[in-house]
Design an enzyme around this catalytic site. Structure first.
Site, short mmCIF file in Angstrom:
data_model
loop_
_atom_site.label_atom_id
_atom_site.label_comp_id
_atom_site.label_asym_id
_atom_site.label_seq_id
_atom_site.Cartn_x
_atom_site.Cartn_y
_atom_site.Cartn_z
N ASP A 23 -1.87 6.85 2.66
CA ASP A 23 -3.29 6.58 2.91
C ASP A 23 -3.64 5.12 3.16
OD1 ASP A 23 -2.77 5.82 0.31
OD2 ASP A 23 -4.66 6.55 -0.50
N GLU A 24 -2.65 4.25 3.33
CA GLU A 24 -2.99 2.86 3.64
C GLU A 24 -1.88 2.21 4.45
OE1 GLU A 24 -3.13 -0.07 0.45
OE2 GLU A 24 -2.10 1.32 -0.88
N ASP A 68 -7.49 1.42 4.48
CA ASP A 68 -7.27 2.17 3.25
C ASP A 68 -8.23 3.37 3.24
OD1 ASP A 68 -6.45 2.93 0.75
OD2 ASP A 68 -7.34 1.24 -0.32
#
Length: 365
Positions: free
Chosen positions: A110-111, A16
Site C-alpha cells: 500500500d505504499e 500511501d
C-alpha cells in the site's frame, strides 16, 4: 533549478493508501462503510492487521491484540483478510504509477516511492503529478490515497502523513531544514521506539536537538545509522529510489491458541511456517542462507536464534531442519511458548519469478 548544485533537485513522491486493507473491505461491502472495522482474527490470540479510520478514533491500530482492540471499541467488526484481493488492487495501483515513471520503489502493498524528476508525462510540477495519480487511483479502484512530495525520500515520507487521509503535502528545499528541526525525533521515519528512547537519554527529542550533535557523536552512539541521522537532521537524504528493490527477508509466524511447553509439539508447528516461507521463495525465484527462529513466551518476552549456511538452502526441508535445530537450543523453554516465527534472509535470486513482489506472510494470518 540552482545551477550551482551538482545535480538537479530531485522530485520524490511518496504515495500511501489510506487504511488500505480496511478500505478495500468497506469498498466491497457497503454494510461496513462508516463503521469501525478491523481486518484480522477476532479469536483470543488474534491480531489486528489493519483498522479503518472509524476504528482508529477509538485507539485501535495495526499489530494490536484483537482482545485489546475489542475492549477499546466494543462495536468493532472483525473482517478476515483477503490478501489475494489486496495484491490485485496493489497491482492496479502499481500500473498507474508506471504510467508516470519507471522509478518505483514499493515498500509494501500500500505504499511506494516514485522518482518523478524526469517523468514519462513530461510534467514539470510534482504536486500536479501526485494529484493526478491520486485521482486516477480513486477512479480505478474507488480508494483514497495520500501523498507527500519533496526533494528526498525522508521528507516525502514525512510529508505524506501531514494531510492524511485523502490529502497531500509538499516540503520544499527552502522549508525542509526548518520542518525537520521542529519535528519530534520519535516521528522520524527510521527512528523506532527503542532508538527514540536512546536519543532521549542523550537529550535528543527534536530535529534541532539531533542537528546539534556531531557526526562523530552519532556514529559513536548509533553506529552505521549515525550518518543517516546526521543527514536527515539537516533535511539531507541522498538515498535513491530503487526500482529493483529486493526484500531482505521472508518470514512467517503463528500465535497459538494454547501455549506450548513440549519441544516436539513446538517443533511440529515449525513445518507450516517453513512451508509458507519456501512456497513464497519458489514463487519469487529466490533463496537464502540465514534461517532465524523467533520464540515469544507466555510472558511476551522473546528470543531469536539464527544460523547461516555457506550456500543457499535448496528446499523446504533444509529450512525446517535448521529451524528445528535452532529451537532445541532454547529448550527447556523458560516459559511456555505462545508464538513461533521462521525467517529466511541473506536472500539471492535464483532466476525465476519476480523478487520485487511483496509478501504478507510475516503477518502470520
Amino acid at each position: 533549478m540552482n545551477d550551482m548544485s551538482p545535480s538537479p533537485i530531485r522530485k520524490i513522491v511518496h504515495v500511501d493508501m489510506d487504511a488500505f486493507y480496511a478500505s478495500v473491505e468497506q469498498r466491497d461491502n457497503p454494510d461496513l462503510r462508516g463503521k469501525p472495522i478491523a481486518v484480522g482474527g477476532s479469536a483470543a490470540r488474534g491480531v489486528v492487521a489493519a483498522a479503518s479510520y472509524e476504528a482508529r478514533a477509538y485507539g485501535v491500530h495495526s499489530a494490536m491484540p484483537s482482545v485489546t482492540a475489542k475492549r477499546k471499541c466494543p462495536d468493532l467488526i472483525f473482517v478476515p483478510p483477503r490478501f489475494d484481493v489486496y495484491k490485485a488492487v496493489s497491482q492496479q495501483i502499481r500500473d498507474i504509477f508506471a504510467e508516470y515513471t519507471p522509478l518505483i520503489e514499493p515498500l509494501s502493498l500500500d505504499e511506494a516511492y516514485l522518482d518523478v524528476t524526469d517523468n514519462l508525462k513530461g510534467m514539470e510540477i510534482a504536486t500536479e503529478i501526485a494529484l493526478e495519480i491520486r485521482a486516477k487511483i480513486k477512479q480505478v479502484t474507488g480508494l483514497n490515497a495520500s501523498a507527500g512530495i519533496s526533494y528526498n525520500k525522508f521528507l516525502a515520507k514525512m510529508a505524506s502523513d501531514l494531510n492524511k487521509p485523502n490529502g497531500q503535502a509538499v516540503i520544499t528545499p527552502k522549508n525542509g531544514p526548518a520542518f525537520v528541526e521542529s519535528l519530534p525525533v520519535k516521528k522520524f521515519h527510521g527512528v523506532g521506539p527503542a532508538t527514540a528512547e536512546r536519543m532521549r537519554k542523550y537529550g535528543i527529542e527534536t530535529g534541532l536537538d539531533l542537528k546539534s550533535k556531531s557526526l562523530e557523536f552519532l556514529q559513536m552512539h548509533f553506529g552505521k545509522s549515525g550518518p543517516y541521522f546526521y543527514g536527515i537532521a539537516r533535511g539531507i537524504d541522498e538515498r535513491q529510489v530503487k526500482p529493483n528493490r529486493i526484500r531482505k527477508s521472508v518470514g512467517a509466524e503463528d500465535t497459538f491458541v494454547e501455549d506450548i511447553a513440549d519441544l516436539d509439539l513446538a517443533a511440529a508447528e515449525l513445518r507450516p511456517l517453513a512451508e509458507k516461507v519456501w512456497r513464497y521463495c519458489e514463487a519469487q525465484g529466490i533463496s537464502g542462507k540465514t534461517v532465524t527462529v523467533k520464540i515469544k513466551y507466555s510472558d511476551f518476552t522473546q528470543a531469536t536464534r539464527s544460523r547461516t549456511s555457506t550456500i543457499s538452502l535448496a528446499n523446504m526441508a533444509d529450512i525446517l531442519d535448521t529451524a528445528a535445530d535452532l529451537l532445541t537450543t532454547v529448550y527447556p523453554f523458560k516459559r511456555p511458548v505462545r508464538l513461533l516465527g521462521v525467517t529466511l534472509s541473506s536472500l539471492t535470486t535464483t532466476g525465476n519469478g519476480d523478487a520485487q513482489r511483496q509478501s504478507q506472510l510475516d503477518l502470520g494470518l
